[in-house]
Write an enzyme that holds these catalytic residues in place. Structure first.
Site, PDB file in Angstrom:
ATOM      1  N   ARG A 125      -6.633 -17.909  -8.115  1.00 20.93           N
ATOM      2  CA  ARG A 125      -5.394 -18.620  -7.787  1.00 20.93           C
ATOM      3  C   ARG A 125      -5.404 -19.088  -6.344  1.00 20.93           C
ATOM      4  NH1 ARG A 125      -1.089 -14.441  -8.476  1.00 20.93           N
ATOM      5  NH2 ARG A 125       0.295 -16.099  -7.739  1.00 20.93           N
ATOM      6  N   THR A 141       1.501  -3.911   5.948  1.00 24.42           N
ATOM      7  CA  THR A 141       1.765  -2.497   6.221  1.00 24.42           C
ATOM      8  C   THR A 141       0.469  -1.739   6.492  1.00 24.42           C
ATOM      9  OG1 THR A 141       3.761  -2.544   4.855  1.00 24.42           O
ATOM     10  CG2 THR A 141       2.778  -0.390   5.264  1.00 24.42           C
ATOM     11  N   ASP A 178       9.755   3.415  -5.666  1.00 28.27           N
ATOM     12  CA  ASP A 178       9.044   2.639  -4.655  1.00 28.27           C
ATOM     13  C   ASP A 178       9.869   1.406  -4.314  1.00 28.27           C
ATOM     14  OD1 ASP A 178       7.082   1.843  -2.883  1.00 28.27           O
ATOM     15  OD2 ASP A 178       5.619   1.275  -4.413  1.00 28.27           O
ATOM     16  N   LYS A 179       9.406   0.713  -3.283  1.00 26.37           N
ATOM     17  CA  LYS A 179      10.006  -0.537  -2.828  1.00 26.37           C
ATOM     18  C   LYS A 179       8.884  -1.525  -2.538  1.00 26.37           C
ATOM     19  CE  LYS A 179      10.680  -2.822   1.322  1.00 26.37           C
ATOM     20  NZ  LYS A 179       9.626  -3.067   2.358  1.00 26.37           N
ATOM     21  N   HIS A 180       9.144  -2.792  -2.790  1.00 27.48           N
ATOM     22  CA  HIS A 180       8.145  -3.828  -2.482  1.00 27.48           C
ATOM     23  C   HIS A 180       8.835  -4.990  -1.792  1.00 27.48           C
ATOM     24  CE1 HIS A 180       4.585  -6.370  -2.930  1.00 27.48           C
ATOM     25  NE2 HIS A 180       5.428  -7.339  -3.214  1.00 27.48           N
ATOM     26  N   SER A 181       8.161  -5.548  -0.776  1.00 26.70           N
ATOM     27  CA  SER A 181       8.675  -6.711  -0.059  1.00 26.70           C
ATOM     28  C   SER A 181       7.775  -7.909  -0.310  1.00 26.70           C
ATOM     29  CB  SER A 181       8.738  -6.422   1.448  1.00 26.70           C
ATOM     30  OG  SER A 181       9.028  -7.611   2.170  1.00 26.70           O
ATOM     31  N   LYS A 206       0.770  -4.000 -10.371  1.00 23.58           N
ATOM     32  CA  LYS A 206       0.356  -2.885  -9.502  1.00 23.58           C
ATOM     33  C   LYS A 206       1.416  -1.793  -9.474  1.00 23.58           C
ATOM     34  CE  LYS A 206      -0.490  -5.728  -5.988  1.00 23.58           C
ATOM     35  NZ  LYS A 206      -0.571  -7.087  -6.563  1.00 23.58           N
ATOM     36  N   LYS A 207       2.677  -2.188  -9.500  1.00 23.98           N
ATOM     37  CA  LYS A 207       3.756  -1.202  -9.469  1.00 23.98           C
ATOM     38  C   LYS A 207       3.820  -0.413 -10.780  1.00 23.98           C
ATOM     39  CE  LYS A 207       4.972  -2.222  -5.325  1.00 23.98           C
ATOM     40  NZ  LYS A 207       4.657  -1.261  -4.238  1.00 23.98           N
ATOM     41  N   SER A 222       1.633 -10.446 -10.773  1.00 21.33           N
ATOM     42  CA  SER A 222       0.779  -9.892  -9.722  1.00 21.33           C
ATOM     43  C   SER A 222       1.451  -8.731  -9.017  1.00 21.33           C
ATOM     44  CB  SER A 222       0.424 -10.990  -8.716  1.00 21.33           C
ATOM     45  OG  SER A 222      -0.379 -10.483  -7.668  1.00 21.33           O
TER      46      SER A 222
END
Length: 435
Positions: free
Chosen positions: A168, A120, A80-83, A187-188, A183
Site C-alpha cells: 500500500r 512511541t 488498550d488505546k491507539h492513536s 494488531k489490536k 490495519s
C-alpha cells in the site's frame, strides 16, 4: 476461488464473502501472492470500498494470520488505546501506567514515527537498555506483574498487515478507510484485547485534516472493532498544535517523566490523558461513570502509584529503575539548546503542527527513509500553547540540536510555523467528540 477472481469481483464492485477474503489473506501471509496481485487488490478496495461486513472479515483474517496473545491467567480487564498519530503526542507513555494503576492490564503494542508524527517506540528507545521487542514470555510477565508493557509489534503478530501495508505504501493506497481500519484493528485483535479506546486526531498536524473524514474513520474503527468482539469507543481530538509542550524523543520522554512525577498539570495533555483514562476504565467496567473514573485516574497519579507502575515496567524491560527520579542521569541532552524568540508582540493564534513535526525530522529526530538512524536528543521543548500572550523577543520554544547550524535553521523554521496576531484567538476544544 483463485486470487485474480477475488480481485476481479472487488474491481467490479461486488461484495466479497468472508471465506474469499480469508483465503486471499491466508495466501498473502503465506507468500503465495505476487506484489502485483496484492497491489491490485488494494487498489480495487481503494476505488470500490468495502461494506462493514467485508471490513470486519478482512480485519479478522489479518488478525488470524499470525499469533494471538492469550491472557487467561491475568484477572484484570485487558485494555488498550491507539492513536492515529500526531505531534507532541506522548499520551500512551502516561496513560498505560495510570490505567494499570487503576486495575487494568494494558498490553500496548506501539509503532515508530510515521511521516511527520512521532513514534512511541522511538521515544522509549531514548531510555538506555529499554527492550522494545522482548520475547513473548517476558512481555506476558511484565503485563502480569507491572500491569502494563509498551513494546513494538513482532513479526508473528498480524504478519499479513505488514506485507499488505508495504505494498500500500508504494501504490498510493494508504488512505483507504477499510484498509486503515483493518490495519489498525488486526494488531489490536491479535493482542487479545477486551476493550479498546481510539484517539482519532483531526487538524493540520493529523493525517485526517478534515473533521468529516476523521469522523468517518472513527465510525469505521468503532463499528468494525465492536463487530469483531472488542468493546470500543473513539475520541476525536484536536491536532492543530502540538499536544505536549515538547516534540522529539528524549524531550518528550522528559515530559512524560515530569507528568508522572506531578510536575505537569492543567495542560491540553492533561485533559487528553485523563479523558482516555476515564473512557478505558468505564469501558472495562472498573468505574461506573466518567467522573468516578477520572477521580480514580487522578488519584493514581497524585499518589505516585502510576509512577511506580511505569518504573517497574521500565526496569523489567531492561531500563533503569530510577529513571523518574534521575532523568538527567539517563536521558542524553543535545549539545546545543537555543531559544526561539517571538517575532513580535501579540497572541499566539495559530501554528502549523505538521510543519513542527517536519522540523523535528530535519533536526534528525525522525526518519526520511526507513533505515535512517534517529538522534534521540534533538527536538523542541517549552513550546508555548496557542492563546498565549507574548512580547517581542520572548522565547516561544527551546530548540535542542546537534550543532549551531541545525539550531539556527530550526529556529527560523519554527518561528515561521507560528502566527502572532493582535487579537486573542478563539481556540477549539482539545476533545472534539466521542463516538
Amino acid at each position: 476461488m483463485i486470487p485474480q477472481e477475488i480481485i476481479r469481483h472487488k474491481r467490479n464492485g461486488d461484495e466479497l464473502d468472508a471465506a474469499d477474503i480469508r483465503s486471499f489473506i491466508a495466501a498473502l501471509a503465506a507468500g503465495r501472492l505476487s506484489e502485483g496481485q496484492i497491489g491490485a487488490f488494494a487498489m480495487a478496495v481503494w476505488f470500490k470500498g468495502m461494506s462493514r461486513a467485508e471490513t470486519v472479515a478482512l480485519t479478522l483474517a489479518m488478525a488470524d494470520s499470525g499469533d494471538r496473545l492469550q491472557w487467561a491467567d491475568i484477572d484484570r480487564p485487558i485494555a488498550d488505546k491507539h492513536s492515529t498519530g500526531g505531534v507532541g503526542d506522548n499520551v500512551s507513555l502516561m496513560l498505560a501506567p495510570i490505567a494499570a494503576a487503576c486495575g487494568l492490564a494494558v498490553p500496548m503494542i506501539s509503532g515508530r514515527g510515521l511521516g511527520h508524527t512521532g513514534g512511541t517506540l522511538d521515544k522509549l528507545e531514548s531510555i538506555p537498555g529499554y527492550m522494545i521487542t522482548p520475547d513473548a514470555d517476558l512481555f506476558h510477565k511484565v503485563v502480569k506483574e507491572a500491569g502494563c508493557a509498551i513494546i513494538g509489534q513482532t513479526g508473528t503478530l498480524a504478519p499479513a498487515d505488514g506485507r499488505l501495508y508495504a505494498v500500500r505504501d508504494v501504490t498510493a493506497t494508504v488512505d483507504s478507510i477499510p484498509l486503515i481500519t483493518a490495519s489498525i484493528l488486526s494488531k489490536k485483535l491479535a493482542a487479545g484485547l477486551e476493550t479498546l479506546v481510539l484517539d482519532v486526531k483531526v487538524g493540520n498536524g493529523a493525517f485526517m485534516a478534515d473533521r468529516g473524514q476523521a469522523e468517518i474513520l472513527a465510525q469505521s474503527l468503532v463499528e468494525v472493532a465492536n463487530g469483531a468482539g472488542v468493546k470500543t469507543s473513539a475520541l476525536i481530538t484536536d491536532m492543530n498544535q502540538p499536544l505536549a509542550d515538547s516534540a522529539g524523543n528524549a524531550v518528550e520522554m522528559r515530559n512524560c517523566l515530569d507528568f508522572l512525577a506531578g510536575r505537569k498539570k492543567d495542560t491540553r495533555l492533561d485533559i487528553v490523558v485523563f479523558a482516555f483514562a476515564a473512557e478505558m476504565l468505564v469501558k472495562s467496567g472498573v468505574a461506573a461513570s466518567p467522573d468516578e473514573a477520572e477521580g480514580m485516574a487522578r488519584q493514581a497519579l497524585s499518589s505516585g502509584k502510576a509512577a511506580e507502575v511505569f518504573a517497574r515496567m521500565v526496569s523489567m524491560l531492561g531500563g533503569p529503575a530510577d529513571l523518574i527520579d534521575n532523568p538527567d542521569r539517563y536521558l542524553v541532552r543535545a549539545p546545543v539548546e537555543k531559544p526561539v524568540p517571538a517575532a513580535r508582540s501579540g497572541w499566539l493564534s495559530a501554528c502549523d503542527a505538521r510543519g513542527i513535526g517536519v522540523s523535528v525530522i530535519d533536526l534528525g529526530g525522525g526518519r526520511r527513509h526507513p533505515a535512517d538512524r534517529i538522534d534521540h536528543r534533538v527536538g523542541f521543548s517549552d513550546l508555548l500553547p496557542l492563546g498565549t500572550r507574548v512580547t517581542a523577543g520572548e522565547p516561544i520554544a527551546l530548540i535542542h540540536a546537534a550543532d549551531d547550524v541545525a539550531a539556527e535553521r530550526a529556529a527560523a523554521a519554527l518561528a515561521a510555523h507560528y502566527r502572532i496576531t493582535d487579537d486573542r484567538p478563539e481556540l477549539t476544544p482539545v476533545i472534539a467528540g466521542l463516538i
